[in-house]
Structures are given as structure tokens and as C-alpha cells.
Scaffold this active site. Structure first.
Site, PDB file in Angstrom:
ATOM      1  N   ASP A  21     -28.089 -29.318 -36.980  1.00  0.00           N
ATOM      2  CA  ASP A  21     -27.700 -27.932 -37.217  1.00  0.00           C
ATOM      3  C   ASP A  21     -26.948 -27.458 -35.978  1.00  0.00           C
ATOM      4  O   ASP A  21     -27.550 -27.244 -34.922  1.00  0.00           O
ATOM      5  CB  ASP A  21     -28.942 -27.081 -37.463  1.00  0.00           C
ATOM      6  CG  ASP A  21     -28.613 -25.611 -37.697  1.00  0.00           C
ATOM      7  OD1 ASP A  21     -27.430 -25.224 -37.589  1.00  0.00           O
ATOM      8  OD2 ASP A  21     -29.550 -24.836 -37.967  1.00  0.00           O
ATOM      9  N   ALA A  62     -13.510 -26.070 -47.577  1.00  0.00           N
ATOM     10  CA  ALA A  62     -13.331 -24.899 -46.714  1.00  0.00           C
ATOM     11  C   ALA A  62     -12.049 -24.153 -47.057  1.00  0.00           C
ATOM     12  O   ALA A  62     -12.000 -22.918 -47.007  1.00  0.00           O
ATOM     13  CB  ALA A  62     -13.311 -25.338 -45.249  1.00  0.00           C
ATOM     14  N   ARG A 116      -6.468 -29.782 -49.461  1.00  0.00           N
ATOM     15  CA  ARG A 116      -7.414 -29.169 -50.404  1.00  0.00           C
ATOM     16  C   ARG A 116      -8.850 -29.578 -50.101  1.00  0.00           C
ATOM     17  O   ARG A 116      -9.432 -30.446 -50.754  1.00  0.00           O
ATOM     18  CB  ARG A 116      -7.056 -29.553 -51.838  1.00  0.00           C
ATOM     19  CG  ARG A 116      -5.803 -28.871 -52.356  1.00  0.00           C
ATOM     20  CD  ARG A 116      -5.601 -29.129 -53.841  1.00  0.00           C
ATOM     21  NE  ARG A 116      -4.381 -28.526 -54.340  1.00  0.00           N
ATOM     22  CZ  ARG A 116      -4.263 -27.254 -54.690  1.00  0.00           C
ATOM     23  NH1 ARG A 116      -5.302 -26.452 -54.612  1.00  0.00           N
ATOM     24  NH2 ARG A 116      -3.108 -26.786 -55.134  1.00  0.00           N
ATOM     25  N   LYS A 169     -10.704 -20.544 -34.394  1.00  0.00           N
ATOM     26  CA  LYS A 169      -9.932 -21.753 -34.105  1.00  0.00           C
ATOM     27  C   LYS A 169      -9.164 -21.609 -32.791  1.00  0.00           C
ATOM     28  O   LYS A 169      -8.986 -22.601 -32.054  1.00  0.00           O
ATOM     29  CB  LYS A 169      -8.973 -22.056 -35.249  1.00  0.00           C
ATOM     30  CG  LYS A 169      -9.638 -22.525 -36.529  1.00  0.00           C
ATOM     31  CD  LYS A 169     -10.324 -23.871 -36.370  1.00  0.00           C
ATOM     32  CE  LYS A 169     -10.798 -24.420 -37.708  1.00  0.00           C
ATOM     33  NZ  LYS A 169     -11.528 -25.699 -37.576  1.00  0.00           N
ATOM     34  N   TYR A 172      -6.886 -15.815 -43.342  1.00  0.00           N
ATOM     35  CA  TYR A 172      -7.623 -16.694 -42.426  1.00  0.00           C
ATOM     36  C   TYR A 172      -8.499 -15.894 -41.477  1.00  0.00           C
ATOM     37  O   TYR A 172      -9.532 -16.363 -41.009  1.00  0.00           O
ATOM     38  CB  TYR A 172      -6.636 -17.584 -41.656  1.00  0.00           C
ATOM     39  CG  TYR A 172      -7.224 -18.907 -41.235  1.00  0.00           C
ATOM     40  CD1 TYR A 172      -7.848 -19.753 -42.158  1.00  0.00           C
ATOM     41  CD2 TYR A 172      -7.154 -19.324 -39.918  1.00  0.00           C
ATOM     42  CE1 TYR A 172      -8.385 -20.964 -41.767  1.00  0.00           C
ATOM     43  CE2 TYR A 172      -7.691 -20.537 -39.512  1.00  0.00           C
ATOM     44  CZ  TYR A 172      -8.301 -21.356 -40.444  1.00  0.00           C
ATOM     45  OH  TYR A 172      -8.830 -22.553 -40.044  1.00  0.00           O
TER      46      TYR A 172
END
Length: 259
Positions: A69, A200, A197, A167, A160
Site C-alpha cells: 500500500d 486510469a 487506453r 505528475k 486532468y
């Protein structure tokens, strides 16, 4: 080619395989072809089940499949302690993990919640730092860490939103980690992949429009494939890129060079 890559029997950790369309699965297949030994991490039991099915379908073997995790330092440390005991030396890591709450990918970025912002950063960017720290003691022969990014880190991509900021943080983390770990001959780079594709990608409202635009306007006039991203990741993990660190490498049919 194997002699040039020098990845045969190297121990590589692949993090983030969600299904057969995952970029991480494309990376795994490329690494398998180069003869690497792969260790996979997963977060939830259903991800492990899907991963085991993928391995069975492609007749591939994993050195280990370990729960991790990335929102928990304890879980990350325990996972890499287990990996270290299992294989002794880690030669590479593919970090293909990112997540933001769906409500923070809709509407205006201005409306991002404080908790949503922090969660996206923790999962998508800080996790790379935590993984680098936990794995460093086992990368005794040097090695390579590769993160997965996207053009939304440096340009506004509709829909986004908070993930673009996460990011951007990830890419900055790549550079700072590269500076810290270079003395140990550990290289840190990122692949900025074009639109593929993946599961996410479905969460980005404008995704289909992005695909059409790239195909119409990119220099190569096509969208990239999972295999192309996997092969470039393979090259960036291999001996071929031994002089490269702290870089963001674009695999997007050249779309990033356009104004």
C-alpha cells in the site's frame, strides 16, 4: 541484444499492474523478453487475482507477488524488506502508480478539495520517494528507477486537473532523487507516455478527444502503444542508458514538441 541490455536474470520490481491494458503490464512483458526476473506489488486482493490471471494467460512466472500500500510507509518498508530477503539485490523498479479521486478530475481545478489534492500528491508523487528510500539498501549493485508521467505535468490538459499537478511533483521528485542517488550508481528517470487506453485514462473526461488530436497532429500521426512504452522503459532500465539520469523521456509520437 541481451548482451547490450544486460538485464538477463536481473531482479526488477514492477508496481502498478491493474489489468492487461496497464502501462506496467506492457513494461513487464518487455522485461520478460529481456530475461529479467520480475517481482510484482499490488494493493488490493482483486489486483493480485487479476495479475495472477495475466501471468497464467501469458505463461509467465513471477519471482514474488507482494502486497504494498503506497499510502503507508510501514507497508512499503515491509514489502521491500520481504523483496530484499527474497532476491537479495534489486536492480530496477518500475513505479507506475497514480490515483486521484474522481470528483477532483471533474469540473474546475479551482474546486479541488484540500484532501483530494493531498491524496493525489501522496499516492502519485510522494510514493516514489518512499519507494526509493525503502529500496535503496537492496540496490547494492546500482540500478534504475523508472516512474510513469504524462504531458499534463507541464501543460494544462482538460480534465486532468489535480493529477497534472501531482505528475509535475512526480517529475520534480525524479530530478531530486536522481541527484541524491547518483552517488550510489542508482539512476532515476521518468517516461512521459502518450495517451494509452488504460483504466486510469478512463477517468479523464477528455480522453477520447486527446486520442483523436494526437493521431491527427502528432509528427508520427498515431497514438503510442503499450508495447512502445514498455520497450522504452526497458531501454531506460538497461545498460544502454547507463549515462542517463534525472530525465523525462517522451514516448508520445512526438506530440510534446508541438506548440
Amino acid at each position: 541484444m541481451e548482451d547490450l541490455l544486460k538485464l538477463k536474470d536481473k531482479n526488477i520490481v514492477v508496481m502498478g499492474v491493474a489489468n492487461k491494458r496497464s502501462l506496467a503490464w506492457g513494461v513487464a512483458k518487455s522485461l520478460y523478453q529481456a530475461g529479467a526476473n520480475l517481482i510484482f506489488t499490488y494493493r488490493k486482493d482483486r489486483s493480485r487475482t487479476k495479475l495472477e490471471k495475466l501471468l497464467e494467460e501469458d505463461n509467465l512466472q513471477a519471482e514474488a507477488i507482494i502486497q504494498c500500500d503506497v499510502n503507508s510507509d510501514e507497508s512499503i518498508q515491509e514489502a521491500f524488506r520481504f523483496i530484499g530477503e527474497k532476491v537479495e539485490v534489486i536492480h530496477g523498479i518500475c513505479h507506475s502508480i497514480a490515483f486521484a479521486h474522481a470528483e477532483d478530475l471533474k469540473g474546475d481545478f479551482l474546486d479541488t478539495s484540500r484532501d483530494g489534492f493531498a491524496f493525489a500528491q501522496d499516492t502519485s508523487a510522494y510514493s516514489l520517494v518512499a519507494v526509493a528510500k525503502a529500496s535503496q539498501p537492496y540496490m547494492t549493485e546500482g540500478g534504475s528507477l523508472i516512474a510513469m508521467s504524462y504531458l499534463g505535468a507541464e501543460r494544462v490538459v482538460e480534465g486532468y486537473n489535480v493529477m497534472g499537478v501531482a505528475k509535475a511533483s512526480l517529475e520534480a521528485a525524479v530530478r531530486y532523487l536522481a541527484a541524491d542517488l547518483g552517488k550510489n550508481n542508482i539512476r532515476v528517470n521518468a517516461i512521459s507516455a502518450g495517451a494509452v487506453r488504460t483504466l486510469a485514462a478512463k477517468g479523464v473526461p477528455s480522453f477520447n478527444e486527446i486520442l483523436r488530436k494526437i493521431e491527427a497532429t502528432s509528427p508520427l500521426k498515431k497514438n503510442v502503444t503499450q508495447e512502445e512504452v514498455g520497450d522504452m522503459t526497458l531501454a531506460m532500465m538497461s545498460h544502454l542508458s547507463r549515462g542517463v539520469t534525472g530525465e523525462i523521456v517522451y514516448v508520445d509520437s512526438g506530440y510534446n514538441i508541438l506548440g
